[in-house]
Design an enzyme around this catalytic site. Structure first.
Site, PDB file in Angstrom:
ATOM      1  N   LYS A  94       0.820  -1.219   0.000  1.00  0.00           N
ATOM      2  CA  LYS A  94       0.000   0.000   0.000  1.00  0.00           C
ATOM      3  C   LYS A  94       0.854   1.269   0.000  1.00  0.00           C
ATOM      4  O   LYS A  94       0.795   2.093   0.917  1.00  0.00           O
ATOM      5  CB  LYS A  94      -0.964   0.041   1.194  1.00  0.00           C
ATOM      6  CG  LYS A  94      -2.004  -1.059   1.181  1.00  0.00           C
ATOM      7  CD  LYS A  94      -3.083  -0.813   2.201  1.00  0.00           C
ATOM      8  CE  LYS A  94      -4.083  -1.937   2.270  1.00  0.00           C
ATOM      9  NZ  LYS A  94      -3.519  -3.172   2.877  1.00  0.00           N
ATOM     10  N   ASP A  97       2.899   7.568  -1.067  1.00  0.00           N
ATOM     11  CA  ASP A  97       3.656   8.816  -0.926  1.00  0.00           C
ATOM     12  C   ASP A  97       3.938   9.428  -2.298  1.00  0.00           C
ATOM     13  O   ASP A  97       3.471   8.928  -3.322  1.00  0.00           O
ATOM     14  CB  ASP A  97       4.961   8.510  -0.157  1.00  0.00           C
ATOM     15  CG  ASP A  97       5.394   9.677   0.721  1.00  0.00           C
ATOM     16  OD1 ASP A  97       5.291  10.844   0.287  1.00  0.00           O
ATOM     17  OD2 ASP A  97       5.873   9.413   1.841  1.00  0.00           O
TER      18      ASP A  97
END
Ligand code: BMP
Length: 260
Positions: A94, A97
């Site tokens: 997951k 950024d």
């Protein structure tokens, strides 16, 4: 209700991404749409269970950063088992950024995820730059990415316009994005795989917000292609027996969608 689905066999030939064709070919050969999520803290526990359950799954999902004793040997052994039992590896990282950061996280660090995980996933929250950055690392290696478009946890924010934006990110990047983590059928495009976590034969949830539906509901009502099961398998006294049960439940639900 969902539109008529293409069979695994058809998708193993017709889907545009080679990794998706491999996945459907495994699903067709092994008659399974089950992904085991093996969320262990011990490498030995992880590898032992994967060796036993491997024959019944199309995919093994890891959270590699949960391991307390990680060494590169673990990912080598995992790859060996993937070859032995014919399944793919999905690291549930997951990413979430900016492009530059996820590029380094995917390629390097201690885990070198891109070197061993066929599939990983990303949150759409940073915008499409996350896909281009991960693709720069993963595409040359033939890897694929799933967009976390919906979540199973109570009160999650991945809804409405956010989910729609995730679908667009997938549909416009099909050379690297191979589908979704979702709770419903989000795209009519058969190239995009829908994988659904939050699955348990005994519905309910846990004390930390997880919400479960049955394999049958996930597949027939919500249009999942792959069901992701963690504690339903790993948290019971007979994990291999449970894996067979989930495999059977998932596959018969899939066969039912073909007949309607
Ligand atoms: P379990 O079946 O034990 O609840 O585990 C579900 C797995 O799927 C966990 O590894 C979790 O991190 C993951 N997951 C989830 O439960 N819901 C989501 O929306 C997305 C996930 O990746």
């Amino acid at each position: 209700s969902i539109q008529k689905v293409m069979s695994h066999k058809e998708r193993a030939v017709k889907c545009c991404h080679p990794l998706v064709r491999s996945l459907y070919s495994i699903m067709n050969d092994k008659e399974t749409n089950l992904c085991m999520s093996v969320d262990f803290t011990s490498s030995e526990d992880l590898l032992q269970l994967v060796d036993k359950v491997g024959p019944h799954v199309c995919l093994v999902k890891t959270h590699i950063d949960m391991l307390e004793d990680f060494t590169t040997d673990v990912t080598q052994q995992l790859q060996r088992l993937a070859h032995k039992h014919n399944f793919l590896i999905f690291e549930d990282r997951k990413f979430g950024d900016i492009g530059k950061t996820v590029h380094t996280q995917y390629q390097g660090g201690m885990y070198k995820i891109s070197s061993w995980a066929h599939i990983t996933n990303a949150h759409p929250v940073p915008g499409p730059g996350i896909v281009s950055a991960l693709a720069e690392v993963g595409k040359p290696l033939g890897r694929g990415c799933l967009m976390v478009a919906e979540m199973s946890s109570s009160g999650n924010l991945a809804t409405g316009e956010y989910t729609k934006a995730a679908v667009k990110m997938a549909e416009t990047n099909k050379d690297f994005v191979i589908g979704f983590i979702s709770q419903s059928r989000l795209s009519a495009d058969p190239d995009l795989v829908h994988m659904t976590p939050g699955i348990k034969i005994q519905m309910g949830g846990d004390s930390l917000g997880q919400q479960y539906v049955t394999p049958k509901m996930a597949i027939t009502e919500r249009g999942a292609d792959v069901i992701i099961v963690g504690r339903g398998i790993t948290g019971v006294s007979d994990p291999v027996g449970a894996a067979k049960e989930y495999k059977q439940a998932g596959y018969s639900a899939y066969l039912n969608t073909l007949n309607h």
